[in-house]
Design a protein around this motif. Structure first.
Motif, short mmCIF file in Angstrom:
data_model
loop_
_atom_site.label_atom_id
_atom_site.label_comp_id
_atom_site.label_asym_id
_atom_site.label_seq_id
_atom_site.Cartn_x
_atom_site.Cartn_y
_atom_site.Cartn_z
N GLY A 184 0.81 -1.21 0.00
CA GLY A 184 0.00 0.00 0.00
C GLY A 184 0.84 1.26 0.00
N ALA A 185 1.92 1.25 0.76
CA ALA A 185 2.82 2.41 0.79
C ALA A 185 3.45 2.64 -0.58
CB ALA A 185 3.89 2.21 1.85
N ARG A 186 3.78 1.57 -1.28
CA ARG A 186 4.36 1.69 -2.62
C ARG A 186 3.35 2.26 -3.60
NH1 ARG A 186 7.69 -4.06 -3.10
NH2 ARG A 186 9.07 -3.66 -1.31
N VAL A 187 2.10 1.78 -3.51
CA VAL A 187 1.04 2.31 -4.37
C VAL A 187 0.84 3.79 -4.09
CG1 VAL A 187 -1.45 2.22 -4.85
CG2 VAL A 187 -0.14 0.09 -4.70
N ARG A 188 0.73 4.17 -2.82
CA ARG A 188 0.52 5.57 -2.45
C ARG A 188 1.67 6.45 -2.94
NH1 ARG A 188 0.73 5.14 2.66
NH2 ARG A 188 -1.47 4.68 2.96
N ALA A 189 2.90 6.00 -2.72
CA ALA A 189 4.06 6.79 -3.13
C ALA A 189 4.06 7.03 -4.65
CB ALA A 189 5.35 6.11 -2.69
N ARG A 190 3.81 5.98 -5.41
CA ARG A 190 3.80 6.12 -6.87
C ARG A 190 2.63 7.00 -7.32
NH1 ARG A 190 6.43 7.02 -11.39
NH2 ARG A 190 5.40 6.07 -13.18
N ARG A 191 1.47 6.83 -6.71
CA ARG A 191 0.30 7.65 -7.06
C ARG A 191 0.62 9.12 -6.83
NH1 ARG A 191 -3.28 10.01 -4.03
NH2 ARG A 191 -2.93 8.77 -2.14
N GLY A 217 -9.27 4.95 -13.21
CA GLY A 217 -8.43 4.34 -14.24
C GLY A 217 -8.30 2.84 -14.10
N SER A 218 -8.35 2.35 -12.87
CA SER A 218 -8.20 0.91 -12.64
C SER A 218 -9.54 0.20 -12.49
CB SER A 218 -7.32 0.66 -11.41
OG SER A 218 -7.87 1.28 -10.27
N GLU A 219 -10.63 0.96 -12.65
CA GLU A 219 -11.99 0.41 -12.55
C GLU A 219 -12.26 -0.22 -11.19
OE1 GLU A 219 -12.68 -2.07 -15.98
OE2 GLU A 219 -12.10 -0.48 -17.36
N LEU A 220 -11.73 0.42 -10.15
CA LEU A 220 -11.97 0.00 -8.77
C LEU A 220 -12.61 1.16 -8.02
CD1 LEU A 220 -8.50 -1.68 -8.19
CD2 LEU A 220 -10.68 -2.86 -8.55
N HIS A 221 -13.21 0.90 -6.89
CA HIS A 221 -13.84 1.96 -6.11
C HIS A 221 -12.78 2.72 -5.32
CE1 HIS A 221 -16.57 3.95 -3.29
NE2 HIS A 221 -17.49 3.76 -4.24
N TRP A 222 -12.97 4.03 -5.18
CA TRP A 222 -11.97 4.84 -4.48
C TRP A 222 -11.79 4.42 -3.02
CZ3 TRP A 222 -13.21 7.84 -0.30
CH2 TRP A 222 -14.56 8.15 -0.12
N THR A 223 -12.85 3.92 -2.38
CA THR A 223 -12.68 3.46 -0.99
C THR A 223 -11.81 2.21 -0.94
OG1 THR A 223 -14.76 2.21 -1.04
CG2 THR A 223 -14.86 4.45 -0.18
N PHE A 224 -11.89 1.38 -1.97
CA PHE A 224 -11.04 0.19 -2.06
C PHE A 224 -9.58 0.62 -2.20
CE2 PHE A 224 -8.98 -3.26 -4.44
CZ PHE A 224 -9.32 -4.36 -3.65
N ILE A 225 -9.31 1.61 -3.04
CA ILE A 225 -7.94 2.12 -3.21
C ILE A 225 -7.41 2.64 -1.87
CG2 ILE A 225 -6.52 3.92 -4.29
CD1 ILE A 225 -7.25 1.63 -6.21
N GLY A 226 -8.23 3.36 -1.12
CA GLY A 226 -7.81 3.85 0.19
C GLY A 226 -7.46 2.71 1.13
N GLY A 257 -3.12 -0.78 3.61
CA GLY A 257 -2.76 -2.17 3.86
C GLY A 257 -3.88 -2.99 4.46
N GLN A 258 -5.10 -2.55 4.25
CA GLN A 258 -6.26 -3.22 4.84
C GLN A 258 -6.99 -4.14 3.88
OE1 GLN A 258 -8.36 0.30 6.04
NE2 GLN A 258 -7.20 0.50 7.92
N ARG A 259 -6.55 -4.21 2.64
CA ARG A 259 -7.18 -5.08 1.65
C ARG A 259 -6.12 -5.86 0.90
NH1 ARG A 259 -12.83 -4.07 0.66
NH2 ARG A 259 -12.63 -5.79 -0.78
N ASP A 260 -6.48 -7.07 0.53
CA ASP A 260 -5.66 -7.93 -0.31
C ASP A 260 -6.14 -7.74 -1.75
OD1 ASP A 260 -3.55 -9.56 0.30
OD2 ASP A 260 -4.78 -11.12 1.19
N LEU A 261 -5.22 -7.63 -2.67
CA LEU A 261 -5.60 -7.51 -4.08
C LEU A 261 -5.39 -8.82 -4.81
CD1 LEU A 261 -4.90 -4.43 -3.37
CD2 LEU A 261 -4.62 -4.22 -5.82
N VAL A 313 -3.98 -1.76 -11.27
CA VAL A 313 -3.39 -0.63 -10.54
C VAL A 313 -2.03 -0.28 -11.14
CG1 VAL A 313 -2.42 0.06 -8.30
CG2 VAL A 313 -4.70 -0.99 -8.41
N ALA A 314 -1.21 -1.28 -11.41
CA ALA A 314 0.12 -1.04 -11.97
C ALA A 314 0.03 -0.36 -13.33
CB ALA A 314 0.88 -2.36 -12.08
N ARG A 315 -0.96 -0.73 -14.13
CA ARG A 315 -1.13 -0.11 -15.45
C ARG A 315 -1.38 1.39 -15.30
NH1 ARG A 315 -5.75 1.05 -17.48
NH2 ARG A 315 -6.87 -0.57 -16.35
N VAL A 316 -2.27 1.77 -14.40
CA VAL A 316 -2.59 3.18 -14.20
C VAL A 316 -1.38 3.92 -13.62
CG1 VAL A 316 -4.09 4.82 -13.01
CG2 VAL A 316 -5.05 2.70 -13.94
N LEU A 317 -0.62 3.25 -12.76
CA LEU A 317 0.55 3.87 -12.15
C LEU A 317 1.76 3.86 -13.08
CD1 LEU A 317 0.31 2.49 -8.51
CD2 LEU A 317 -0.34 4.77 -9.33
#
Length: 81
Positions: free
Chosen positions: A18-25, A38-47, A52-56, A64-68
């Motif tokens: 999650g920290a890596r996703v946030r830093a890149r975002r 962009g990743s067709e996911l809900h913004w609360t899911f991204i949060g 680090g509260q959800r498993d992908l 997510v990687a595509r959008v990032l």
């Protein structure tokens, strides 16, 4: 404020991912909403991912990687479950 403490990450690996996703975002100047759209996911899911509260699933990691604009391996390299 209810006095409840924030939910901890489900694992150290999820927290680091999650920290890596946030830093890149943030590096790209994207909001959570823009990443979610962009990743067709809900913004609360991204949060939750960033905290680090959800498993992908693999599919969602790829989205997510595509959008990032990052290789998915960069997001998971060295993580241990």
């Amino acid at each position: 404020m209810s006095g409840t403490s924030p939910k901890p990450p489900i694992s150290s690996a999820a927290g680091e991912f999650g920290a890596r996703v946030r830093a890149r975002r943030r590096e790209l100047g994207l909001s959570q909403e823009a990443l979610a759209e962009g990743s067709e996911l809900h913004w609360t899911f991204i949060g939750q991912v960033e905290r680090g509260q959800r498993d992908l699933s693999l599919h969602n990691i790829l989205r997510v990687a595509r959008v990032l604009d990052v290789d998915p391996g960069e997001l998971v390299r060295g993580l241990r479950g």
